[in-house]
Design a protein around this motif. Structure first.
Motif, PDB file in Angstrom:
ATOM      1  N   LYS A  34       4.214  25.061  75.416  1.00 52.86           N
ATOM      2  CA  LYS A  34       3.266  26.184  75.365  1.00 52.86           C
ATOM      3  C   LYS A  34       3.984  27.514  75.591  1.00 52.86           C
ATOM      4  N   ASP A  38       0.006  31.223  74.222  1.00 56.69           N
ATOM      5  CA  ASP A  38      -0.829  30.011  74.205  1.00 56.69           C
ATOM      6  C   ASP A  38      -1.588  29.877  75.520  1.00 56.69           C
ATOM      7  N   LYS A  41      -4.756  32.173  76.361  1.00 54.32           N
ATOM      8  CA  LYS A  41      -6.000  31.982  75.623  1.00 54.32           C
ATOM      9  C   LYS A  41      -7.042  31.331  76.534  1.00 54.32           C
ATOM     10  N   GLU A  43      -9.164  29.038  76.053  1.00 50.17           N
ATOM     11  CA  GLU A  43      -9.298  27.588  75.902  1.00 50.17           C
ATOM     12  C   GLU A  43      -8.032  26.829  76.280  1.00 50.17           C
ATOM     13  N   ALA A  44      -7.009  27.509  76.759  1.00 51.21           N
ATOM     14  CA  ALA A  44      -5.711  26.885  77.032  1.00 51.21           C
ATOM     15  C   ALA A  44      -5.803  25.704  77.993  1.00 51.21           C
ATOM     16  N   ASN A  46      -8.270  23.725  78.677  1.00 47.71           N
ATOM     17  CA  ASN A  46      -8.942  22.574  78.077  1.00 47.71           C
ATOM     18  C   ASN A  46      -8.043  21.866  77.066  1.00 47.71           C
ATOM     19  N   ILE A  47      -7.260  22.627  76.316  1.00 43.96           N
ATOM     20  CA  ILE A  47      -6.320  22.027  75.363  1.00 43.96           C
ATOM     21  C   ILE A  47      -5.268  21.224  76.116  1.00 43.96           C
ATOM     22  N   ILE A  48      -4.705  21.818  77.164  1.00 41.89           N
ATOM     23  CA  ILE A  48      -3.693  21.134  77.975  1.00 41.89           C
ATOM     24  C   ILE A  48      -4.300  19.900  78.633  1.00 41.89           C
ATOM     25  N   THR A  50      -6.768  18.016  77.622  1.00 41.44           N
ATOM     26  CA  THR A  50      -6.955  16.973  76.609  1.00 41.44           C
ATOM     27  C   THR A  50      -5.633  16.299  76.267  1.00 41.44           C
ATOM     28  N   GLU A  51      -4.583  17.102  76.089  1.00 42.49           N
ATOM     29  CA  GLU A  51      -3.272  16.542  75.774  1.00 42.49           C
ATOM     30  C   GLU A  51      -2.751  15.666  76.917  1.00 42.49           C
TER      31      GLU A  51
END
Length: 76
Positions: A34, A38, A41, A43-44, A46-48, A50-51
């Motif tokens: 990241k 990145d 943001k 939504e960062a 939540n993306i992290i 999920t990953e």
């Protein structure tokens, strides 16, 4: 970053302790991809999240980790 893992399994803590080095390496790898932009943001996280859930469940077993919380999340 500090993480809190949540799951339904009574042995999750034991399994996490057994795989600590691999889980830390996975988390470091995910976070290392990241950029600052990145991470800034909205939504960062939540993306992290999920990953990390996907990566951790690959190690601990499907569905072992249901949620990840970030009690500390600092960007430098």
């Amino acid at each position: 970053v500090s993480l809190t893992l949540v799951g339904n399994s009574t042995d999750l803590k034991t399994r996490v302790e057994e795989e600590t080095d691999q889980l830390r390496d996975l988390a470091s790898g995910v976070l290392g991809t990241k950029t600052i932009s990145d991470l800034e943001k909205p939504e960062a996280r939540n993306i992290i999240r999920t990953e990390l859930i996907s990566q951790f469940n690959a190690v601990l077993g499907s569905g072992a980790v249901k949620e990840i919380f970030f009690p500390e999340f600092a960007i430098q």
